[in-house]
Design an enzyme around this catalytic site. Sequence first.
Site, short mmCIF file in Angstrom:
data_model
loop_
_atom_site.label_atom_id
_atom_site.label_comp_id
_atom_site.label_asym_id
_atom_site.label_seq_id
_atom_site.Cartn_x
_atom_site.Cartn_y
_atom_site.Cartn_z
N ARG A 174 0.84 -1.22 0.00
CA ARG A 174 0.00 0.00 0.00
C ARG A 174 0.87 1.26 0.00
O ARG A 174 0.52 2.26 0.62
CB ARG A 174 -0.96 0.05 1.20
CG ARG A 174 -1.82 -1.16 1.36
CD ARG A 174 -2.89 -1.31 0.28
NE ARG A 174 -3.56 -2.58 0.49
CZ ARG A 174 -3.18 -3.72 -0.11
NH1 ARG A 174 -2.18 -3.74 -0.97
NH2 ARG A 174 -3.84 -4.83 0.12
N SER A 225 -10.40 -1.01 4.36
CA SER A 225 -9.54 -1.14 5.55
C SER A 225 -8.97 0.22 5.91
O SER A 225 -8.38 0.89 5.08
CB SER A 225 -8.40 -2.11 5.26
OG SER A 225 -8.93 -3.40 5.11
N GLU A 295 -4.22 3.50 6.42
CA GLU A 295 -4.06 3.29 4.98
C GLU A 295 -4.84 4.40 4.25
O GLU A 295 -4.45 4.85 3.19
CB GLU A 295 -4.65 1.90 4.63
CG GLU A 295 -4.65 1.58 3.16
CD GLU A 295 -5.24 0.20 2.88
OE1 GLU A 295 -5.01 -0.74 3.68
OE2 GLU A 295 -5.92 0.07 1.86
#
Length: 304
Positions: A174, A225, A295
């Site tokens: 990520r 998420s 994130e």
Amino acid sequence: MAETKQLAKIPLRGTLREQVDMRKHTSWRAGGVAERMYQPADLDDLLGFLRSVPVEEPLYVVGLGSNLLVRDGGLRGTVLLLHSALSELRLEIDGSVYVEAGVPGAKLARFAAKHDLNGGAFFAGIPGTLGGMLAMNAGCYGSETWERVLRVMTVNRQGEVHVRTSDDYEIGYRRVVLRADCEEWFIAAWLTFAKGNSGAARQEIKELLSRRIASQPLNLPNAGSVFRNPPGEHAARLIEQCGLKGKRIGGAQVSEKHANFIVNTGNASAEDIEQLISEVQATVLQKTRIKLHPEVQIIGEKIR
Ligand SMILES: Cc1cc2nc3c(=O)[nH]c(=O)nc-3n(C[C@H](O)[C@H](O)[C@H](O)COP(=O)(O)OP(=O)(O)OC[C@H]3O[C@@H](n4cnc5c(N)ncnc54)[C@H](O)[C@@H]3O)c2cc1C
């Protein structure tokens, strides 16, 4: 269109709007207002816009806003909305797939399946654009966006176009950072897939989507998420272990179904969500000594 000319000083074909409610452009359906939003008509129009926009104008590129929290005080400057603007998707003679940055993951996955290509099914479950997926190295079920990249096409704020390969970036979980010290945005990519079978690829998409429906709170606005998984751990497991499932601040709630999701139960402000993110981080750190890193991307200004 008159307003577009005023900001860019040349005739453009896209749409410029003022005071745009970013709740309509983020999957959390929360947050503030963007001073301006420009949706280019196509790639040429975007380049024309960038080449003529005043240097002092702050610019933010947004895809489908599925990993984005815009604070309640809003954004100064112009949001460049690439979703449905940069939408070309085609098979090249060499077998690679040319995808523009505004193409949604689901459309890309279906295109690959239709052309008997394997390895694109995971894109179906990620509700973002290719641009956002390249920026985040989005992935799931063991696959990541950059594993499929042959080349990307980027643009800087002067409207200069570059073609780059993965060697030009530091790519991780990520995380994607251009090694050169300059700001660029993704406008397209050439992706590679293995030759496969259309029926099998469609079946894989179906199975993957069923897994998501079973495990994610898709009935309420969310941004996927919230935290990256720490090395060797699952953020969701740590959050659940700390007894935070169901924890609420205002209209924001840690999902009962998936602890790494924060859902908007109806009227959450960006502040509610951001405070809940901080509270989860603090509790997990205190109880497990593990620091969770968000994130989701948080931009804009707080209400003073
Ligand atoms: C229900 C749900 C499930 C999800 N599941 C997953 C998952 O399985 N795996 C996963 O990785 N993510 C997942 N996500 C998060 C999200 O969909 C991805 O991060 C996606 O890649 C974001 O794309 P976007 O177009 O919505 O980007 P946005 O949210 O619009 O932007 C995200 C960031 O990317 C930048 N960006 C956007 N477009 C460009 C561009 N063209 N060039 C440069 N930067 C750009 C933005 O400036 C911002 O910093 C999920 C989200 C939801 C809501």
